[in-house]
Design a protein around this motif. Structure first.
Motif, short mmCIF file in Angstrom:
data_model
loop_
_atom_site.label_atom_id
_atom_site.label_comp_id
_atom_site.label_asym_id
_atom_site.label_seq_id
_atom_site.Cartn_x
_atom_site.Cartn_y
_atom_site.Cartn_z
N ARG A 63 0.83 -1.20 0.00
CA ARG A 63 0.00 0.00 0.00
C ARG A 63 0.88 1.26 0.00
N ALA A 64 0.36 2.34 -0.53
CA ALA A 64 1.09 3.61 -0.51
C ALA A 64 1.03 4.16 0.91
N SER A 65 2.20 4.37 1.51
CA SER A 65 2.23 4.90 2.87
C SER A 65 3.56 5.59 3.10
N GLN A 66 3.57 6.62 3.93
CA GLN A 66 4.83 7.27 4.25
C GLN A 66 5.60 6.47 5.29
N TYR A 67 4.97 5.45 5.87
CA TYR A 67 5.61 4.62 6.89
C TYR A 67 6.05 3.31 6.27
N LYS A 68 7.08 2.73 6.88
CA LYS A 68 7.56 1.43 6.41
C LYS A 68 6.47 0.40 6.68
N CYS A 69 6.12 -0.40 5.68
CA CYS A 69 5.03 -1.37 5.83
C CYS A 69 5.56 -2.80 5.79
N TYR A 70 5.19 -3.58 6.76
CA TYR A 70 5.53 -5.01 6.78
C TYR A 70 4.24 -5.80 6.66
N GLY A 71 4.35 -6.98 6.08
CA GLY A 71 3.15 -7.77 5.83
C GLY A 71 2.91 -8.82 6.89
N TRP A 72 1.64 -9.14 7.10
CA TRP A 72 1.27 -10.29 7.92
C TRP A 72 -0.06 -10.84 7.42
N ASP A 73 -0.31 -12.08 7.79
CA ASP A 73 -1.54 -12.74 7.39
C ASP A 73 -2.01 -13.51 8.62
N VAL A 74 -2.91 -12.89 9.36
CA VAL A 74 -3.30 -13.44 10.67
C VAL A 74 -4.00 -14.78 10.48
N GLU A 75 -4.83 -14.88 9.45
CA GLU A 75 -5.59 -16.11 9.24
C GLU A 75 -4.65 -17.31 9.10
N ASN A 76 -3.56 -17.10 8.35
CA ASN A 76 -2.61 -18.20 8.11
C ASN A 76 -1.39 -18.14 9.02
N MET A 77 -1.44 -17.27 10.02
CA MET A 77 -0.36 -17.12 11.01
C MET A 77 1.01 -16.92 10.36
N GLN A 78 1.06 -15.97 9.42
CA GLN A 78 2.31 -15.63 8.74
C GLN A 78 2.65 -14.17 9.05
N ILE A 79 3.93 -13.93 9.34
CA ILE A 79 4.34 -12.54 9.61
C ILE A 79 5.75 -12.32 9.07
#
Ligand SMILES: NC(=O)c1ccc[n+]([C@@H]2O[C@H](COP(=O)([O-])OP(=O)(O)OC[C@H]3O[C@@H](n4cnc5c(N)ncnc54)[C@H](OP(=O)(O)O)[C@@H]3O)[C@@H](O)[C@H]2O)c1
Length: 329
Positions: A63-79
């Motif tokens: 996503r466009a953001s001025q902050y550093k973005c890290y991904g996670w997927d709570v449903e599949n317990m991925q971070i």
């Protein structure tokens, strides 16, 4: 198999950077899950202005953001494990919208899992980090106390109530308190309706009031706790900087009932307030089980938070609404 991966997700090209090595080394970093939400966005801006490094944990890291973005997927317990390596504080705001959709069994599971499993996933990730963050701050709700306490003011000593949202808050807070086992601080801010025109309940309420159709709900006597968004954001930074621990009611001191909330809102919007109250049975038909949220309500005491030295910038509803609408013009 740990669902933790090092950088499965990229970061945005416009991510926040600081080229000064000394300042960068001294700057504390705050990782916010659900940072893209209403509270997260305002909190991020305030923290960045105070000199903190801010990063977000999001389902959509490109996503466009001025902050550093890290991904996670709570449903599949991925971070993305990298998210946690430099975090000095973690603020857990992520959660599927409580009032966004009707409460089917499936929707209830999404509401609960996004909060509880989200905290558990963060715990798993942090457990594996050599350098732990100082504290884990989590949103919670005053729904912890259940509904129907219009004549009683709940304090943090009170036991949980009954009902779906109360059960979610109990599990959510238990998942948050586990971080103490890792030697970290843990704060849970029991939050009422957050007043802002950027999201949440207020813009939805305003839609009817704008057409002079605003009305109280049900008996109109049910307690309605609230907080101005700026005060809630200030409370998160206060909790971080003053090392608070445990649950706190994040509620403004001015206790109002649904009827007086509605008339104050109409006045703040310079709108007429003459409509009869909307009967409870109509709201029950329309909202189902969720109608308890508006028909029963609850009050909570801010004493514990006031005792920590926190000063509300917007303690009265009238002044809070006046501030909000003065900025919308
Ligand atoms: N606003 C209020 O009046 C109020 C009152 C009491 C408690 N709270 C609590 O405070 C927290 C923040 O509130 P908010 O108003 O800022 O919420 P919000 O605007 O709805 O944002 C919440 C964020 O959570 C993430 N999210 C949504 N669904 C998710 C899912 N299924 N799994 C994982 N993440 C999901 C989204 O971020 P990404 O899309 O970037 O993943 C979203 O931006 C919530 O937990 C809420 O329950 C809010």
């Amino acid at each position: 198999m740990w669902g933790i991966q090092s950088s499965i997700y990229g970061t945005t090209p416009r991510a926040q950077t600081d080229k000064n090595p000394i300042r960068k080394a001294m700057r504390k970093t705050v990782l916010i899950s659900g940072g893209s939400g209403m509270i997260g966005q305002r909190l991020s801006a305030v923290l960045a202005q105070k000199g903190y490094g801010v990063s977000w944990l999001t389902r959509n890291p490109s996503r466009a953001s001025q902050y550093k973005c890290y991904g996670w997927d709570v449903e599949n317990m991925q971070i993305d494990g990298e998210a946690l390596t430099n975090a000095d504080y973690v603020i857990h705001l992520a959660g599927a919208g409580v009032t966004a959709k009707r409460w089917t069994a499936r929707r209830k599971k999404i509401i609960a899992d996004s909060r509880v499993k989200g905290a558990q996933l963060l715990y798993q990730g942090i457990e594996r980090c050599n350098r732990k963050p100082k504290a884990f701050l989590s949103a919670s709700g005053i729904s912890y106390y259940g509904t129907g306490h219009a004549t009683r003011v709940c304090t943090e000593e009170d036991p949980p109530g009954t009902g779906f949202l109360s059960a979610v808050c109990v599990e959510w807070e238990a998942a948050a308190r586990r971080f103490e086992n890792l030697g970290m601080g843990s704060v849970q801010l029991r939050t009422p309706v957050v007043l802002s025109l950027d999201g949440g309940a207020l813009p939805k309420m305003c839609a009817l009031f704008k057409r002079n159709l605003g009305a109280a709900l049900g008996s109109g006597k049910q307690g309605l706790s609230w907080i101005h968004l700026d005060d809630l954001v200030a409370l998160y930074t206060h909790a971080m900087e003053n090392e608070l621990n445990g649950p706190y009611n994040a509620v403004a001191p001015d206790r109002v009932q649904n009827q007086s909330f509605s008339s104050t809102l109409a006045k703040a919007m310079h709108k007429a307030f003459f409509m009869p109250r909307i009967p409870a049975f109509i709201l029950r038909l329309y909202l189902g089980e969720m109608s308890d949220l508006v028909l029963k309500g609850q009050w909570a005491s801010p004493k514990k938070v006031l005792d920590t030295g926190f000063a509300f910038a917007h303690p009265s509803l009238e002044l809070a609404l006046r501030d909000i609408f003065s900025k919308s013009i």
